[in-house]
Design a protein around this motif. Structure first.
Motif, PDB file in Angstrom:
ATOM      1  N   ASN A 133       0.856  -1.176   0.000  1.00 34.38           N
ATOM      2  CA  ASN A 133       0.000   0.000   0.000  1.00 34.38           C
ATOM      3  C   ASN A 133       0.898   1.234   0.000  1.00 34.38           C
ATOM      4  OD1 ASN A 133      -2.161   1.724   0.157  1.00 34.38           O
ATOM      5  ND2 ASN A 133      -2.476   1.447   2.341  1.00 34.38           N
ATOM      6  N   TYR A 134       1.370   1.620  -1.187  1.00 35.77           N
ATOM      7  CA  TYR A 134       2.260   2.761  -1.297  1.00 35.77           C
ATOM      8  C   TYR A 134       1.519   4.046  -0.958  1.00 35.77           C
ATOM      9  CZ  TYR A 134       5.241  -0.510  -3.777  1.00 35.77           C
ATOM     10  OH  TYR A 134       5.996  -1.594  -4.108  1.00 35.77           O
ATOM     11  N   MET A 135       2.192   4.934  -0.225  1.00 37.58           N
ATOM     12  CA  MET A 135       1.634   6.249   0.054  1.00 37.58           C
ATOM     13  C   MET A 135       2.757   7.240   0.299  1.00 37.58           C
ATOM     14  SD  MET A 135      -0.154   5.810   3.834  1.00 37.58           S
ATOM     15  CE  MET A 135      -1.305   4.568   3.324  1.00 37.58           C
ATOM     16  N   THR A 136       2.441   8.503   0.086  1.00 36.51           N
ATOM     17  CA  THR A 136       3.411   9.567   0.319  1.00 36.51           C
ATOM     18  C   THR A 136       3.468   9.858   1.819  1.00 36.51           C
ATOM     19  OG1 THR A 136       1.751  11.304   0.088  1.00 36.51           O
ATOM     20  CG2 THR A 136       2.910  10.622  -1.929  1.00 36.51           C
ATOM     21  N   PRO A 137       4.527  10.512   2.295  1.00 34.74           N
ATOM     22  CA  PRO A 137       4.585  10.871   3.718  1.00 34.74           C
ATOM     23  C   PRO A 137       3.387  11.723   4.155  1.00 34.74           C
ATOM     24  CG  PRO A 137       6.749  11.149   2.725  1.00 34.74           C
ATOM     25  CD  PRO A 137       5.780  10.848   1.602  1.00 34.74           C
ATOM     26  N   GLN A 138       2.917  12.619   3.287  1.00 34.81           N
ATOM     27  CA  GLN A 138       1.764  13.455   3.626  1.00 34.81           C
ATOM     28  C   GLN A 138       0.499  12.608   3.778  1.00 34.81           C
ATOM     29  OE1 GLN A 138       3.688  13.943   0.866  1.00 34.81           O
ATOM     30  NE2 GLN A 138       4.841  15.776   1.428  1.00 34.81           N
TER      31      GLN A 138
END
Length: 185
Positions: free
Chosen positions: A29-34
């Motif tokens: 589940n890739y996600m950005t730090p934000q």
């Protein structure tokens, strides 16, 4: 007929009510730090603020006597189930999360996760999108999921490249005009 004898759901605790797309099998589940921070903040808000307040209301309503016609009690119990379901969902998503920092590609002209891409289609229409995680999806603001057909077509291409997008109405040629990443802090 009593619910105990019927094998139907009352819409209570089904996690499949969530409208987000599923994570592809074998993928993270890739996600950005934000995006990770936003989901974590929502989870903490539910656990630390909203749930204790609803528990307090339900407790107060239960102490008033007859629960069968007590609106505060009935609504509170339903809201508590909704909060618990959301907490379980967010916890699962965070457990599977793989935070990817797009700033490591700052200055690159190749498209990877976290890139903001401006492209033009055959009709001369220009579009700007940012490739983000499934949980960060916001198409109205130009944030598309990394599993979307457009993102998959753009990934690994470079500024100036022409790529072919398969659409339901046929093949569409896209020209990549600009690729950018957020600057490191």
């Amino acid at each position: 007929m009593n619910k105990a004898f019927v094998k139907e759901s009352d819409g209570g605790d089904d996690d499949d009510e969530i409208a987000l797309p599923a994570i592809p099998a074998g993928s993270k589940n890739y996600m950005t730090p934000q995006g990770h921070r936003r989901i974590k903040d929502e989870l903490l808000q539910l656990i630390d603020v909203e749930r204790p307040e609803v528990v307090r209301i339900v407790s107060w309503a239960a102490s008033n006597g007859d629960r069968s016609e007590n609106g505060d009690y009935l609504y509170g119990k339903k809201r508590l189930r909704e909060i618990d379901r959301r907490i379980r969902f967010l916890t699962k998503r965070l457990d599977l999360a793989e935070v990817v920092d797009p700033t490591v590609h700052h200055g690159s002209d190749q498209i990877f996760f976290g890139a903001t891409v401006t492209y033009e289609n055959q009709r001369g229409e220009s579009h700007t999108v940012t490739i983000v995680g499934i949980d960060e999806l916001d198409p109205l603001n130009g944030k598309i999921s990394w599993i979307s057909p457009v993102a998959r077509t753009l990934t690994k291409a470079r500024e100036g490249d022409e790529v072919v997008l398969q659409t339901p109405s046929g093949i569409e040629q896209l020209t990549i005009l600009e690729v950018s990443y957020p600057a490191p802090e």
